[in-house]
Design a protein around this motif. Structure first.
Motif, PDB file in Angstrom:
ATOM      1  N   THR A 188       1.845  -4.840   4.203  1.00 28.78           N
ATOM      2  CA  THR A 188       1.110  -5.372   5.351  1.00 28.78           C
ATOM      3  C   THR A 188       0.847  -6.861   5.119  1.00 28.78           C
ATOM      4  O   THR A 188       0.777  -7.317   3.979  1.00 28.78           O
TER       5      THR A 188
ATOM      6  N   LYS B  34       0.848  -1.201   0.000  1.00 27.08           N
ATOM      7  CA  LYS B  34       0.000   0.000   0.000  1.00 27.08           C
ATOM      8  C   LYS B  34       0.878   1.243   0.000  1.00 27.08           C
ATOM      9  O   LYS B  34       2.078   1.179   0.269  1.00 27.08           O
ATOM     10  N   TRP B  35       0.259   2.372  -0.263  1.00 29.05           N
ATOM     11  CA  TRP B  35       0.929   3.666  -0.220  1.00 29.05           C
ATOM     12  C   TRP B  35       0.206   4.545   0.789  1.00 29.05           C
ATOM     13  O   TRP B  35      -1.006   4.595   0.808  1.00 29.05           O
ATOM     14  N   ASN B  36       0.984   5.254   1.609  1.00 27.65           N
ATOM     15  CA  ASN B  36       0.408   6.173   2.574  1.00 27.65           C
ATOM     16  C   ASN B  36       1.226   7.460   2.532  1.00 27.65           C
ATOM     17  O   ASN B  36       2.387   7.473   2.929  1.00 27.65           O
ATOM     18  N   ASP B  37       0.644   8.528   2.045  1.00 30.08           N
ATOM     19  CA  ASP B  37       1.336   9.816   1.911  1.00 30.08           C
ATOM     20  C   ASP B  37       2.653   9.680   1.165  1.00 30.08           C
ATOM     21  O   ASP B  37       3.677  10.248   1.554  1.00 30.08           O
TER      22      ASP B  37
ATOM     23  N   ASP C 242       7.754  -0.982   6.418  1.00 36.04           N
ATOM     24  CA  ASP C 242       7.952  -0.107   5.267  1.00 36.04           C
ATOM     25  C   ASP C 242       8.637  -0.887   4.152  1.00 36.04           C
ATOM     26  O   ASP C 242       9.332  -1.867   4.384  1.00 36.04           O
TER      27      ASP C 242
ATOM     28  N   PRO D 102       5.654   3.944   0.597  1.00 36.06           N
ATOM     29  CA  PRO D 102       5.155   2.582   0.398  1.00 36.06           C
ATOM     30  C   PRO D 102       5.392   1.707   1.630  1.00 36.06           C
ATOM     31  O   PRO D 102       6.391   1.864   2.326  1.00 36.06           O
ATOM     32  N   TYR D 103       4.445   0.821   1.881  1.00 40.04           N
ATOM     33  CA  TYR D 103       4.623  -0.128   2.968  1.00 40.04           C
ATOM     34  C   TYR D 103       3.910  -1.431   2.634  1.00 40.04           C
ATOM     35  O   TYR D 103       3.076  -1.490   1.739  1.00 40.04           O
TER      36      TYR D 103
ATOM     37  N   LYS E  24       2.821  -4.428   9.910  1.00 39.43           N
ATOM     38  CA  LYS E  24       3.120  -3.404   8.923  1.00 39.43           C
ATOM     39  C   LYS E  24       4.628  -3.162   8.905  1.00 39.43           C
ATOM     40  O   LYS E  24       5.250  -3.053   9.950  1.00 39.43           O
TER      41      LYS E  24
END
Length: 160
Positions: free
Chosen positions: A57, A48-51, A122, A54-55, A120
């Motif tokens: 899960t 996923k991408w958050n701000d 990174d 990428p990370y 989670k």
């Protein structure tokens, strides 16, 4: 009954209660030092991408084993299993999980399984770990070291 006697009585009860709770918490910490945490199953890998960061899960089942002849019982409100941290064999943190469990019972000489714990990490750490795994003899679950972060009366303790 005067206000002074009530205040003194409440003060004595509070001090005794704090002392008894402190002893119970100390006992829980000592018992938890013996509990072993092992990963059991990896599921639902997702990126996923958050701000813009990428990370990765995935869900993980963890086995918590109590090797002692005493039941492990942490069911008081003041004790919470907050996080579980995962380290590789080189002691590099590669993942963490927010758990927030405040009632944990593990019978003597047995284990329980915590299912579907969301982990989670990174993407940079994931890639570095994957390259290290591919470059070595492979991945062995037994090489993962776990560390539990337990909050007791608002103070965090790391237990490995």
């Amino acid at each position: 009954m005067s206000l002074r006697k009530i205040v003194i009585g409440v003060g004595i009860v509070a001090v005794v209660g704090y002392y008894l709770l402190g002893n119970k918490v100390k006992k829980i910490i000592e018992q938890f030092q013996n509990v072993k945490v092992y990963p059991v199953a990896f599921k639902n890998l997702d990126a996923k991408w958050n701000d813009g960061i990428p990370y990765v899960t995935f869900k993980l089942d963890l086995r918590m084993f109590n090797p002692t002849p005493v039941n492990f019982n942490a069911t008081i409100v003041a004790v919470t299993l907050k996080r579980i941290l995962f380290y590789d064999k080189k002691n590099v943190l590669f993942g963490s999980s927010e758990v927030n469990i405040n009632a944990l019972n593990i019978p003597a000489n047995s284990s329980i399984v915590l299912k579907d714990i969301l982990v989670k990490l990174d993407l940079q750490t994931a890639i570095t770990t994957a390259i290290a795994i591919l470059g070595n003899d492979g991945f062995n679950v037994k090489e993962i070291r776990t560390e539990a972060v337990v909050s007791i009366l608002g103070i965090d303790y790391k237990l490995s």
